[in-house]
Write an enzyme that holds these catalytic residues in place. Structure first.
Site, PDB file in Angstrom:
ATOM      1  N   GLY A 271       0.780  -1.234   0.000  1.00  0.00           N
ATOM      2  CA  GLY A 271       0.000   0.000   0.000  1.00  0.00           C
ATOM      3  C   GLY A 271       0.806   1.274   0.000  1.00  0.00           C
ATOM      4  O   GLY A 271       0.228   2.361  -0.028  1.00  0.00           O
ATOM      5  N   GLU A 308       4.412  -6.161   1.849  1.00  0.00           N
ATOM      6  CA  GLU A 308       4.237  -6.646   0.477  1.00  0.00           C
ATOM      7  C   GLU A 308       3.840  -5.521  -0.470  1.00  0.00           C
ATOM      8  O   GLU A 308       2.712  -5.457  -0.948  1.00  0.00           O
ATOM      9  CB  GLU A 308       3.250  -7.821   0.424  1.00  0.00           C
ATOM     10  N   PRO A 309       4.783  -4.653  -0.762  1.00  0.00           N
ATOM     11  CA  PRO A 309       4.508  -3.545  -1.667  1.00  0.00           C
ATOM     12  C   PRO A 309       4.452  -3.979  -3.132  1.00  0.00           C
ATOM     13  O   PRO A 309       5.231  -4.831  -3.554  1.00  0.00           O
ATOM     14  CB  PRO A 309       5.698  -2.608  -1.439  1.00  0.00           C
ATOM     15  N   GLY A 310       3.541  -3.396  -3.887  1.00  0.00           N
ATOM     16  CA  GLY A 310       3.491  -3.623  -5.334  1.00  0.00           C
ATOM     17  C   GLY A 310       3.833  -2.334  -6.066  1.00  0.00           C
ATOM     18  O   GLY A 310       4.874  -2.183  -6.689  1.00  0.00           O
ATOM     19  N   ARG A 311       2.929  -1.350  -5.918  1.00  0.00           N
ATOM     20  CA  ARG A 311       3.061  -0.074  -6.624  1.00  0.00           C
ATOM     21  C   ARG A 311       4.444   0.554  -6.432  1.00  0.00           C
ATOM     22  O   ARG A 311       5.059   1.029  -7.388  1.00  0.00           O
ATOM     23  CB  ARG A 311       1.986   0.882  -6.090  1.00  0.00           C
ATOM     24  N   CYS A 389     -14.883   4.525 -27.404  1.00  0.00           N
ATOM     25  CA  CYS A 389     -16.195   5.161 -27.452  1.00  0.00           C
ATOM     26  C   CYS A 389     -16.819   5.224 -26.069  1.00  0.00           C
ATOM     27  O   CYS A 389     -17.851   4.589 -25.821  1.00  0.00           O
ATOM     28  CB  CYS A 389     -17.095   4.378 -28.395  1.00  0.00           C
ATOM     29  N   TYR A 418       0.046  -1.290 -12.278  1.00  0.00           N
ATOM     30  CA  TYR A 418      -1.363  -1.418 -12.625  1.00  0.00           C
ATOM     31  C   TYR A 418      -1.670  -0.711 -13.947  1.00  0.00           C
ATOM     32  O   TYR A 418      -2.758  -0.167 -14.134  1.00  0.00           O
ATOM     33  CB  TYR A 418      -2.265  -0.884 -11.490  1.00  0.00           C
TER      34      TYR A 418
END
Ligand code: LLP
Length: 473
Positions: A271, A308-311, A389, A418
């Site tokens: 996070g 547990e970082p992702g970003r 569209c 992401y």
């Protein structure tokens, strides 16, 4: 548990050096290099810099030298990124069978794999139970007693971590705030009992909670509260009678006579946010780490902190390059049409997320002549709109861009997390290509899809069975 060399990480603890700044802005990218990549590989094009991924890993390891650091692979599962993260010494946190499969292929062995099962489909559990036979060090994190039952039904009796709903959440948008959302984890006041019951059937090694994604510096209090609650729960589980910690208040009220649970770690989730606005300050990671350690303390000897970082690992290592194809002045605003949209980068449409956009120039004036260099152009407020569209298909509104011309190249920043992962083929648009930069060398990491990729999984029944072999139908 990570097999990285803690000693080596300690050597760099807390160092914020000029070679590894806390954020890379879209303005920091080399415009000529990006223009050359776009010329070679066309647009839309993701560029992911593995050197920056490594720097981000280093800063995390330096700030959390005594923690297990697990990369949440959902942020970017490209093979080259996974290998870079693996080599940097992080473990892999996976949200599906597919992610486990890709992490295995990238060389993470079971001892470095953490599968977080959220309402897991049966075929995911079947797959993971199979993998666990060959890789018994793999850990499954379960957020419902029902999930534990389903694991046991498959003969799984291995390593388990129990996901707790900490009752406190944070994040950049309500759609990514997990802590406190009933979907995730076992409610806090039932967690101790669930963990103790799970020890009858599994090797329970950890407890886990995740507040949400994109926590910014203003939300650190929520993070601290979550961590403190997890520390309290860990102490209750490890030392139910409170013998070694008289301040233990036995939050669930049912544990004084229980057997101690031999936890290896307390995982307080990912996070960690990154700044998307060009002038937003980055997280002070060493300060976040200090606050985390302080809030979780005291953890009994031998129990590790896990994150547990992702970003944070991949976001500012990526940009999305897109080319201007239409410039349309209207009485209200100027709309700049580009060849990337919500199918390439969904975050603005889905979360109203802000991504910085920089005009790198290179286009032509309406009369066909070369447009002036961007440094010589006026900043003009524009809406940058994609080719889908849908009204929501904009990459940015009211952006002051150096007056755009048809053919200009735009760089959409902080797109490494992401971004490609959430890309789709909606409107029958093939997904973009991605180039990985490794020590400056560019290689294609994901080829551009073409129209044939749109129908590759399609099965079209033909009245007489057609003349294709049965296996291909
Ligand atoms: N651990 C768990 C259990 C998670 O659910 C997540 C993210 C993470 C770790 C990593 O969180 P991070 O460090 O990346 O914030 N698509 C959204 C983000 C969804 C995140 C879901 N879970 C976005 O583009 O903002």
């Amino acid at each position: 548990m990570s097999d990285r060399d803690v000693g080596a990480a300690e050597a760099t603890t807390g160092s914020v050096d000029d070679d590894n700044p806390p954020v890379r802005r879209v303005s920091d990218w080399d415009a000529d290099r990006l223009a050359a990549l776009a010329a070679d590989h066309e647009t839309p094009l993701y560029v992911q810099d593995l050197d920056r991924v490594r720097e981000n890993c280093e800063r995390l390891l330096a700030a959390f030298p005594d923690a297990d650091v697990r990369y949440a692979v959902k942020a970017h599962t490209g093979r080259a990124v996974l290998e870079a993260v693996r080599d940097a010494g992080l473990d892999a946190e996976c949200a599906s069978a597919g992610e486990v499969d890709r992490a295995l292929a990238a060389g993470f062995d079971g001892s470095r794999l953490h599968y977080t099962a959220v309402n897991p489909p049966a075929r995911d559990l079947d797959y993971v139970a199979d993998v666990a036979e060959a890789e018994p060090e793999l850990t499954v994190t379960a957020g419902a007693v029902d999930t534990l039952d389903r694991l046991a039904e498959r003969g799984y009796d291995g390593r388990v971590c129990v996901r707790v709903n900490p009752g406190v959440g944070a994040g950049h948008h309500e759609k990514v705030t997990t802590g406190g959302a009933a979907k995730f984890g076992i409610p806090y006041d039932r967690a101790a009992a669930a963990v103790r019951a799970a020890t009858e059937r599994f090797d329970v090694v950890g407890i886990h909670a995740h507040a949400g994604s994109g926590i910014d510096p203003d939300q650190l209090d929520s993070h601290r509260e979550l961590v403190a609650r997890m520390g309290e729960l860990a102490r209750e589980l490890i030392d139910p009678s409170g013998d070694t910690d008289p301040s233990d208040n036995d939050p669930s009220g049912d544990g004084a006579d229980a057997d101690p649970v031999d936890l290896e770690y307390v995982d307080v989730g990912g996070g960690f946010g990154v700044p998307y606005e060009e002038d937003a300050p980055p997280l002070d990671l060493p300060a976040v780490a200090a606050a985390t350690r302080e809030a979780v303390a005291p953890l009994p000897e031998g129990v590790d902190l896990a994150i547990e970082p992702g970003r944070y690992v991949v976001a500012d290592a990526g940009v999305l390059l897109t080319r201007v194809n239409t410039v349309k002045p209207t009485p209200d605003e100027t709309v700049v049409g580009v060849d990337a949209g919500m199918t390439d980068l969904l975050r603005p449409a889905m979360y109203d997320a802000y991504h910085p956009i920089r005009n790198l120039g290179g286009g032509r004036e309406p009369d066909g002549g070369d447009a002036p260099p961007v440094a010589e152009r006026e900043a003009t407020p524009v809406t940058v709109a994609g080719p889908i569209c849908e009204t929501g298909d904009t990459l940015g509104t009211n952006r002051a861009l150096a007056d755009p011309n048809r053919g200009d190249l735009l760089a959409v920043g902080v797109a490494g997390a992401y971004g490609y992962e959430m890309a789709s083929q909606y409107n029958s648009r093939p997904r973009p290509a991605e180039v990985a930069l490794d020590d400056g060398t560019a290689t294609i990491a994901r080829r551009r899809e073409d129209l044939s990729d749109l129908t590759v999984a399609e099965r079209h029944p033909e009245p007489d069975g057609g003349d294709r072999p049965e296996a291909e139908r």
